[in-house]
Design an enzyme around this catalytic site. Structure first.
Site, PDB file in Angstrom:
ATOM      1  N   GLY A  94       6.474   7.414   0.436  1.00  8.77           N
ATOM      2  CA  GLY A  94       7.476   7.845   1.422  1.00  8.77           C
ATOM      3  C   GLY A  94       8.297   6.666   1.943  1.00  8.77           C
ATOM      4  O   GLY A  94       9.520   6.741   2.066  1.00  8.77           O
ATOM      5  N   LYS A  95       7.599   5.574   2.216  1.00  7.59           N
ATOM      6  CA  LYS A  95       8.310   4.426   2.792  1.00  7.59           C
ATOM      7  C   LYS A  95       9.016   3.622   1.701  1.00  7.59           C
ATOM      8  O   LYS A  95      10.094   3.069   1.936  1.00  7.59           O
ATOM      9  CB  LYS A  95       7.343   3.568   3.605  1.00  7.59           C
ATOM     10  N   CYS A 102       0.906  -1.165   0.000  1.00  5.59           N
ATOM     11  CA  CYS A 102       0.000   0.000   0.000  1.00  5.59           C
ATOM     12  C   CYS A 102       0.934   1.203   0.000  1.00  5.59           C
ATOM     13  O   CYS A 102       1.172   1.818   1.039  1.00  5.59           O
ATOM     14  CB  CYS A 102      -0.871  -0.007   1.242  1.00  5.59           C
ATOM     15  N   CYS A 135      -1.260   4.090  10.692  1.00  3.36           N
ATOM     16  CA  CYS A 135      -1.143   5.349  11.428  1.00  3.36           C
ATOM     17  C   CYS A 135      -2.426   5.526  12.246  1.00  3.36           C
ATOM     18  O   CYS A 135      -3.014   6.594  12.266  1.00  3.36           O
ATOM     19  CB  CYS A 135      -0.868   6.531  10.503  1.00  3.36           C
ATOM     20  N   ASP A 161       1.535  -1.256   4.825  1.00  2.00           N
ATOM     21  CA  ASP A 161       1.185   0.015   5.494  1.00  2.00           C
ATOM     22  C   ASP A 161      -0.293   0.238   5.187  1.00  2.00           C
ATOM     23  O   ASP A 161      -0.649   0.977   4.270  1.00  2.00           O
ATOM     24  CB  ASP A 161       2.073   1.132   4.923  1.00  2.00           C
TER      25      ASP A 161
END
Ligand SMILES: C[S@@+](CC[C@H](N)C(=O)[O-])C[C@H]1O[C@@H](n2cnc3c(N)ncnc32)[C@H](O)[C@@H]1O
Length: 432
Positions: free
Chosen positions: A257-258, A252, A374, A321
């Site tokens: 960013g990751k 995902c 998150c 994620d």
């Protein structure tokens, strides 16, 4: 353009039409000077952080709610209250500019009404604030379903602290690209550019800026020397710990960013496959890869249905994620609490569960899956993983990081813990 009127329009689009602030605000900021851009952001974020309180003041001072075509004016009045209560803008300027906003919203005949409500507020604010302070919903400024969930998970006192932290401004975190500089070298470059930053002991690439700044003021931003990413999100690539020669999936991945952080830390993996169900957001993954001059195979696909995109080789490591309630990042996205509904949580939990099981099937024996959200809600985190372990015989938890002496296998970070966003991590290994 009158910035107060623009703020009222943005707030109307978010609160009444359910649009996301991160879509609406940048569009509204487009033609503004840097100063007005910043003011518009302060007003929109501020009103969303204090919405029920400001609504209460408005209800108390007006006989009838403003509806339909006049609804923009309701938000204009809230923008006025916000300035008077929470900014250093002198009250005559706050009132004057807000009243002028009625003209900009094409309701010049209602300027007098806006002026009257703001002036009544100035007269009666002490009494109104005292009344508001007696109502928990107006102190926490979170929807009651979320208050209930947080209190159920963390108890009344910690839940109150979490909500207080959710209402603070989040710091700006940077991730130094290890390919170009180590953190100390980049910190010196920041200092030369007049930007103070703090390092943190648990993450070698992370810096927290003393004061947020425009990304283009960051040395080498366009050349890929640095990226903006919260400290908690930066832990993902460290916990995933990809090794040379491995096939890695970021299931995902958007906005990436990751994905790029994993590649920065370990440029010698065999291949990075970045999947996301949202084609538009995947463009951001491509942009990130380009800016940082990194390579990945980017695929538009559904992580819960790998049959449609999987190319036949099982992965050594998978980062999941997962889509989640984002209740850990309310500091950065103050609209989330008003856009989410209690019933969304069960849908998200079911989606996360189906993604987890589908991805597990595509993991090599001995392979590692890092689950991240998150969110700060146990249903999406600890309980999700507990259920997964109960139903998946070849899965076990392993320590997130060997550098971490605690050897913890799961981690729930709460908002503002060491200045970070709320995040959850669990690291799972498939038996051989
Ligand atoms: C938390 S965000 C990912 C953030 C990203 N990992 C990063 O660090 O930049 C979750 C992502 O999941 C994507 N998503 C939602 N449902 C999905 C699905 N069924 N399959 C794949 N991606 C999905 C969303 O489009 C969103 O980009």
């Amino acid at each position: 353009m009158n910035v107060r009127a623009l703020a009222a329009k943005v707030l109307n689009q978010v609160v009444e039409q359910g649009q996301s602030l991160s879509n609406v605000l940048p569009a509204a900021q487009q033609d503004l000077s840097p100063k007005d851009k910043a003011l518009l952001q302060v007003l929109c974020y501020g009103v969303l952080r204090t919405l029920p309180r400001l609504d209460f003041f408005c209800r108390s001072l007006m006989d009838k709610a403003l509806k339909g075509k006049q609804r923009n004016l309701h938000f204009l009045i809230l923008v006025g209250f916000y300035q008077l209560l929470y900014t250093r803008i002198p009250s005559h300027a706050a009132v004057g500019e807000t009243v002028n906003g009625a003209k900009a919203l094409k309701k010049p005949a209602l300027k007098g009404m806006v002026n009257g409500v703001l002036r009544s507020f100035l007269r009666e604010q002490e009494n109104l604030i005292e009344k508001a302070n007696q109502q928990p919903a107006l102190v926490y400024c979170h929807p009651s379903w979320l208050v209930k969930r947080l209190q159920g998970a963390y108890g009344e006192q910690l839940a109150a602290e979490i909500m207080d932290n959710n209402n603070q401004q989040a710091p700006m975190w940077l991730r130094v690209n290890a390919i170009h500089h180590n953190r100390e070298q980049y910190q010196a470059l920041l200092k030369d550019a007049g930007l103070n930053s703090f390092s943190c002991e648990f993450n070698d690439n992370a810096l927290r800026l003393e004061k947020a700044t425009d990304v283009y003021k960051l040395p080498g931003f366009e050349a890929g020397w640095v990226s903006v990413q919260d400290g908690a999100a930066q832990l993902a690539a460290h916990y995933l710990d990809a090794q040379p020669g491995e096939l890695v999936l970021d299931a995902c991945s958007a906005p990436g960013g990751k994905t790029v952080h994993v590649l920065e830390l370990q440029p010698d993996i065999k291949q990075m496959v970045a999947v996301d169900a949202d084609a538009k957001r995947l463009l951001r993954v491509q942009e990130n890869l380009q800016r940082l001059k990194l390579n990945a195979t980017v695929i538009h696909g559904d992580a819960s249905q790998p049959g449609s995109w999987w190319h036949g080789e099982r992965f050594d490591r998978i980062l999941c994620d997962a889509p989640c309630s984002a209740t850990g990042v309310i500091r950065r996205h103050p609209d989330i609490r008003w856009l989410r509904r209690d019933s969304d949580i069960a849908d998200l939990v079911a989606l996360q569960q189906s993604i987890l099981h589908a991805l597990w099937d595509k993991l090599k024996p001995g392979g590692i899956l890092l689950y991240a959200t998150c969110s700060i809600l146990p249903d999406e985190n600890a309980l999700q993983i507990q259920r997964f372990l109960e139903t998946t015989k070849d899965a076990s938890l392993i320590p997130l990081s060997l550098q971490d002496n605690s050897r913890r296998k799961v981690r729930q970070i709460l908002p503002n813990e060491d200045g970070m966003d709320g995040f959850y991590y669990a690291k799972l290994q498939k038996s051989l």
